[in-house]
Design a protein around this motif. Structure first.
Motif, PDB file in Angstrom:
ATOM      1  N   GLY A 139       0.795  -1.224   0.000  1.00 35.58           N
ATOM      2  CA  GLY A 139       0.000   0.000   0.000  1.00 35.58           C
ATOM      3  C   GLY A 139       0.819   1.262   0.000  1.00 35.58           C
ATOM      4  O   GLY A 139       0.343   2.331  -0.392  1.00 35.58           O
ATOM      5  N   ASP A 140       2.082   1.172   0.430  1.00 37.35           N
ATOM      6  CA  ASP A 140       2.952   2.344   0.447  1.00 37.35           C
ATOM      7  C   ASP A 140       3.688   2.561  -0.868  1.00 37.35           C
ATOM      8  O   ASP A 140       4.375   3.570  -1.034  1.00 37.35           O
ATOM      9  CB  ASP A 140       3.968   2.235   1.588  1.00 37.35           C
ATOM     10  N   ASP A 141       3.550   1.616  -1.803  1.00 38.69           N
ATOM     11  CA  ASP A 141       4.188   1.776  -3.115  1.00 38.69           C
ATOM     12  C   ASP A 141       3.560   2.943  -3.862  1.00 38.69           C
ATOM     13  O   ASP A 141       2.403   3.292  -3.640  1.00 38.69           O
ATOM     14  CB  ASP A 141       4.032   0.508  -3.959  1.00 38.69           C
ATOM     15  N   ASP A 142       4.324   3.532  -4.754  1.00 43.28           N
ATOM     16  CA  ASP A 142       3.841   4.631  -5.577  1.00 43.28           C
ATOM     17  C   ASP A 142       2.973   4.056  -6.696  1.00 43.28           C
ATOM     18  O   ASP A 142       3.450   3.278  -7.527  1.00 43.28           O
ATOM     19  CB  ASP A 142       5.030   5.395  -6.154  1.00 43.28           C
ATOM     20  N   ALA A 143       1.693   4.412  -6.720  1.00 46.38           N
ATOM     21  CA  ALA A 143       0.744   3.865  -7.695  1.00 46.38           C
ATOM     22  C   ALA A 143       1.179   4.151  -9.135  1.00 46.38           C
ATOM     23  O   ALA A 143       0.957   3.338 -10.026  1.00 46.38           O
ATOM     24  CB  ALA A 143      -0.655   4.420  -7.447  1.00 46.38           C
ATOM     25  N   ASP A 197       2.069  -2.694 -15.258  1.00 42.80           N
ATOM     26  CA  ASP A 197       0.699  -2.957 -15.705  1.00 42.80           C
ATOM     27  C   ASP A 197       0.110  -4.162 -14.965  1.00 42.80           C
ATOM     28  O   ASP A 197      -1.060  -4.148 -14.582  1.00 42.80           O
ATOM     29  CB  ASP A 197       0.654  -3.206 -17.215  1.00 42.80           C
ATOM     30  N   ASN A 198       0.908  -5.194 -14.754  1.00 40.88           N
ATOM     31  CA  ASN A 198       0.442  -6.385 -14.052  1.00 40.88           C
ATOM     32  C   ASN A 198       0.114  -6.088 -12.590  1.00 40.88           C
ATOM     33  O   ASN A 198      -0.875  -6.603 -12.059  1.00 40.88           O
ATOM     34  CB  ASN A 198       1.471  -7.515 -14.127  1.00 40.88           C
ATOM     35  N   GLN A 199       0.924  -5.275 -11.928  1.00 42.39           N
ATOM     36  CA  GLN A 199       0.657  -4.916 -10.540  1.00 42.39           C
ATOM     37  C   GLN A 199      -0.611  -4.076 -10.429  1.00 42.39           C
ATOM     38  O   GLN A 199      -1.440  -4.294  -9.541  1.00 42.39           O
ATOM     39  CB  GLN A 199       1.829  -4.143  -9.941  1.00 42.39           C
ATOM     40  N   PHE A 200      -0.770  -3.122 -11.351  1.00 45.24           N
ATOM     41  CA  PHE A 200      -1.956  -2.272 -11.326  1.00 45.24           C
ATOM     42  C   PHE A 200      -3.210  -3.111 -11.569  1.00 45.24           C
ATOM     43  O   PHE A 200      -4.227  -2.924 -10.917  1.00 45.24           O
ATOM     44  CB  PHE A 200      -1.842  -1.158 -12.371  1.00 45.24           C
TER      45      PHE A 200
END
Length: 111
Positions: free
Chosen positions: A34-38, A43-46
């Motif tokens: 949750g602390d990662d920069d969106a 693309d796979n993570q999003f």
């Protein structure tokens, strides 16, 4: 913007406030922090975050649409756009090829 902020803001657009427990229930299956920069997600993570948000919606709808509390003559109420969140859910299910568990549409089967 952090991933957790993206998730909260997306649901807030429908009038839904997420608890930290809700956020954990969304983030854990996605495998994204949750602390990662969106904006820096692959693309796979999003997609994983978006799919996890989508699969959380049926649980969210168990809350009901409004809450009203009255105490000492003061009243507070909370309501949110149930149809809007259902439409969003349906759209995302189609986009990701997920089964729409909330659809009341009849299905036709060939014999």
């Amino acid at each position: 913007m952090k991933v957790s902020d993206y998730i909260r803001q997306t649901f807030r657009d429908f009038g839904v406030a997420l608890s930290d427990a809700n956020l954990l229930a969304i983030l854990k299956p996605s495998g994204v922090n949750g602390d990662d920069d969106a904006e820096n997600l692959s693309d796979n993570q999003f997609r994983a975050v978006s799919v996890s948000m989508t699969t959380f919606i049926p649980t969210l709808l168990l809350r009901g649409s409004s809450k009203s509390v009255s105490e000492n003559g003061h009243s507070k109420s909370q309501s949110w756009d149930i149809q809007g969140i259902k439409d969003y859910y349906s759209l995302k299910c189609k986009e990701y090829g997920l089964k729409d568990l909330l659809s009341n549409k009849p299905t036709i089967r060939a014999w």
